[in-house]
Design a protein around this motif. Sequence first.
Motif, PDB file in Angstrom:
ATOM      1  N   ILE A  46      -1.014   3.635  -7.851  1.00  0.00           N
ATOM      2  CA  ILE A  46      -0.113   4.643  -7.260  1.00  0.00           C
ATOM      3  C   ILE A  46      -0.910   5.880  -6.860  1.00  0.00           C
ATOM      4  O   ILE A  46      -0.743   6.430  -5.770  1.00  0.00           O
ATOM      5  CB  ILE A  46       1.021   4.989  -8.256  1.00  0.00           C
ATOM      6  N   ALA A  47      -1.802   6.308  -7.761  1.00  0.00           N
ATOM      7  CA  ALA A  47      -2.629   7.490  -7.467  1.00  0.00           C
ATOM      8  C   ALA A  47      -3.439   7.262  -6.191  1.00  0.00           C
ATOM      9  O   ALA A  47      -3.535   8.152  -5.331  1.00  0.00           O
ATOM     10  CB  ALA A  47      -3.561   7.776  -8.646  1.00  0.00           C
ATOM     11  N   LEU A  48      -3.983   6.069  -6.035  1.00  0.00           N
ATOM     12  CA  LEU A  48      -4.824   5.772  -4.867  1.00  0.00           C
ATOM     13  C   LEU A  48      -3.988   5.698  -3.587  1.00  0.00           C
ATOM     14  O   LEU A  48      -4.395   6.221  -2.543  1.00  0.00           O
ATOM     15  CB  LEU A  48      -5.554   4.437  -5.077  1.00  0.00           C
ATOM     16  N   LEU A  49      -2.811   5.058  -3.691  1.00  0.00           N
ATOM     17  CA  LEU A  49      -1.954   4.940  -2.500  1.00  0.00           C
ATOM     18  C   LEU A  49      -1.479   6.325  -2.056  1.00  0.00           C
ATOM     19  O   LEU A  49      -1.439   6.628  -0.867  1.00  0.00           O
ATOM     20  CB  LEU A  49      -0.758   4.020  -2.783  1.00  0.00           C
ATOM     21  N   ILE A  87       6.223   8.924 -12.346  1.00  0.00           N
ATOM     22  CA  ILE A  87       6.007   7.861 -11.347  1.00  0.00           C
ATOM     23  C   ILE A  87       6.741   6.570 -11.738  1.00  0.00           C
ATOM     24  O   ILE A  87       6.467   5.496 -11.194  1.00  0.00           O
ATOM     25  CB  ILE A  87       4.497   7.560 -11.159  1.00  0.00           C
ATOM     26  N   THR A  88       7.659   6.685 -12.709  1.00  0.00           N
ATOM     27  CA  THR A  88       8.351   5.500 -13.237  1.00  0.00           C
ATOM     28  C   THR A  88       8.966   4.644 -12.124  1.00  0.00           C
ATOM     29  O   THR A  88       8.847   3.416 -12.152  1.00  0.00           O
ATOM     30  CB  THR A  88       9.450   5.947 -14.224  1.00  0.00           C
ATOM     31  N   ALA A  89       9.605   5.304 -11.143  1.00  0.00           N
ATOM     32  CA  ALA A  89      10.317   4.560 -10.105  1.00  0.00           C
ATOM     33  C   ALA A  89       9.357   3.730  -9.241  1.00  0.00           C
ATOM     34  O   ALA A  89       9.751   2.715  -8.676  1.00  0.00           O
ATOM     35  CB  ALA A  89      11.103   5.529  -9.230  1.00  0.00           C
ATOM     36  N   THR A  96       2.933  -1.829  -5.437  1.00  0.00           N
ATOM     37  CA  THR A  96       2.129  -1.264  -6.525  1.00  0.00           C
ATOM     38  C   THR A  96       1.409  -2.384  -7.279  1.00  0.00           C
ATOM     39  O   THR A  96       0.207  -2.288  -7.567  1.00  0.00           O
ATOM     40  CB  THR A  96       3.036  -0.488  -7.522  1.00  0.00           C
ATOM     41  N   GLY A  97       2.147  -3.472  -7.584  1.00  0.00           N
ATOM     42  CA  GLY A  97       1.556  -4.600  -8.314  1.00  0.00           C
ATOM     43  C   GLY A  97       0.429  -5.250  -7.528  1.00  0.00           C
ATOM     44  O   GLY A  97      -0.611  -5.608  -8.084  1.00  0.00           O
TER      45      GLY A  97
END
Length: 221
Positions: A46-49, A87-89, A96-97
């Motif tokens: 997520i951080a990278l995206l 960032i739970t959602a 993400t996976g």
Amino acid sequence: MRQVTVPVLTIDGPSGAGKGTVSRLLAKKLGWHYLDSGSIYRSLAIALLKQSVALDDIPAIVEMARAMVLEFECGDDLAVKLNGEDITAQLGLEKTGIAASIIAVLPEVRAVLLQKQQDFKQAPGLVADGRDMGTVVFPDAAYKVFLTASSEKRAERRYKQLKEKGIDANLTGLTKDIEERDRRDRERATAPLSLANGALFIDSSDMTIDAVINQVLGLVQ
Ligand code: C5P
């Protein structure tokens, strides 16, 4: 001083085998801590995206992996904050996976994330869920399980999970994603998904969650 041994139960297996649900319930029943190692790879993804970092830019990925600060809150579901932001959602999204499984191939990334995962080992015990918990992260774990199910069953479960969360999904696409992710997880050179020495093998295709939990509790108690 006498060293206290902290018991660790590792639950490894492919995507969608039910590891998350089973591990969370087991941690609750045992009163142990819970590590969802996939959520660490997912958080990094997520951080990278977010920052539009290319998924093959190894120096930038490693730097982000080192710098990210994660906070976990384990209620009925896992809630995660990345550098203070909830960032739970985004954790459960397919994109993400998929990104997580692409960066998980990189040995440099796995090396940085190793200590972050080992830090979860705290008294009175730990249930650790992932792909390499019993083989690499906690090779001395007292109890090891390998939990799997057929790819069709795993895709069906993922489909139901996503629908329940109101996320649009397509069963054929999910089956394809799961098989592709399995291939990447099993064939990578570093810490591939494999059966740890001495692990109890459970195929949950035709089992209820309760039946899986009872079988694992039989090992631990
Ligand atoms: O378990 P989950 O689906 O959340 O994991 C996302 C991805 O992170 C996996 O497909 C896998 O590639 C990677 N992963 C890993 N090692 C772990 C946990 C997850 O490589 N221990």
